[in-house]
Design an enzyme around this catalytic site. Structure first.
Site, PDB file in Angstrom:
ATOM      1  N   SER A  40      22.344 -14.891 -16.510  1.00 36.33           N
ATOM      2  CA  SER A  40      23.019 -14.415 -15.303  1.00 36.33           C
ATOM      3  C   SER A  40      22.053 -13.993 -14.196  1.00 36.33           C
ATOM      4  O   SER A  40      22.443 -13.885 -13.043  1.00 36.33           O
ATOM      5  CB  SER A  40      23.945 -13.247 -15.637  1.00 36.33           C
ATOM      6  OG  SER A  40      23.210 -12.093 -15.974  1.00 36.33           O
ATOM      7  N   LYS A 102      21.840  -6.234 -13.564  1.00 33.61           N
ATOM      8  CA  LYS A 102      22.197  -6.975 -12.362  1.00 33.61           C
ATOM      9  C   LYS A 102      21.349  -6.444 -11.204  1.00 33.61           C
ATOM     10  O   LYS A 102      20.582  -5.512 -11.350  1.00 33.61           O
ATOM     11  CB  LYS A 102      23.678  -6.820 -12.024  1.00 33.61           C
ATOM     12  CG  LYS A 102      24.655  -7.216 -13.120  1.00 33.61           C
ATOM     13  CD  LYS A 102      24.679  -8.701 -13.402  1.00 33.61           C
ATOM     14  CE  LYS A 102      25.648  -9.033 -14.535  1.00 33.61           C
ATOM     15  NZ  LYS A 102      25.569 -10.458 -14.930  1.00 33.61           N
TER      16      LYS A 102
END
EC number: 3.4.21.89
Length: 206
Positions: A40, A102
């Site tokens: 990701s 993230k």
């Protein structure tokens, strides 16, 4: 056991105890190791990268297993605030037993929108040289989202691999109290036993 053997045993035992205490303090207050399990955050972070995460980049806090009144741990001192572009590790809002990683994109109070894969902050396009796109098609939520106002005390986070990231576009902003720390450096990286990425070891993250 002779006197000298007993002294040697005590010295060894003391060294082990001190080492364990230091390891506990470092793990609880200073840094945490984190392994990248998914793609990701490609290309910035590769599957198999091992990171050191600073736990005092934003707060100094007692670990939650010591401070039993809260699952977040008691904040002893605030040392800073997450900034746009920081790569952060946090407790996954849908399952806090898991750590996610993230990049901070939207700050508290900002209006965030995604139009045709481009992020806009307060109406202005955001320069994101770290972003990777793997698909040309556009989909709702993933590529066209908002506008939304990021609540106070919360941060909108997204993966660099925009078509391959499950992030705030789906489950909302992350509360500041759930942010574990800031990713600092890659200390080890491998794809397999025969694929050690020496060129990535020591890479500082920004």
């Amino acid at each position: 056991m002779t006197q000298s053997s007993l002294k040697s045993f005590r010295d060894t035992l003391e060294a082990i105890v001190v080492a364990l205490l230091l390891a506990f303090v470092i793990r609880a207050f200073i840094v945490q190791a984190f392994k990248i399990p998914s793609g990701s955050m490609l290309e910035t972070l590769q599957i198999g990268d091992h990171l050191l995460v600073s736990k005092f980049a934003y707060d100094v806090r007692l670990p939650s297993d010591i401070w039993l009144d809260t699952t977040d741990g008691k904040v002893l001192m605030k040392t800073g605030d997450p900034q746009r572009g920081d790569i952060v590790v946090f407790l996954f809002p849908e399952d806090e037993s898991k750590d996610f990683i993230k990049r901070v994109i939207g700050l508290p109070g900002e209006t965030l929108e995604v139009r045709d894969k481009v992020v806009y902050i307060n109406g202005q396009p955001l320069d994101e040289p770290y972003v990777m796109h793997t698909k040309a098609d556009t989909l709702p939520v993933r590529d066209n989202f908002g506008p939304v106002v990021v609540p106070e005390g919360e941060y909108f986070v997204m993966g660099d691999n925009r078509e391959g990231s499950y992030d705030s576009r789906w489950w909302g902003p992350v509360k500041r109290s759930k942010i574990v720390g800031k990713a600092l450096v890659i200390y080890w990286s491998w794809g397999s036993l025969t694929d050690i990425r020496f060129n990535r070891i020591g890479t500082l993250l920004n």
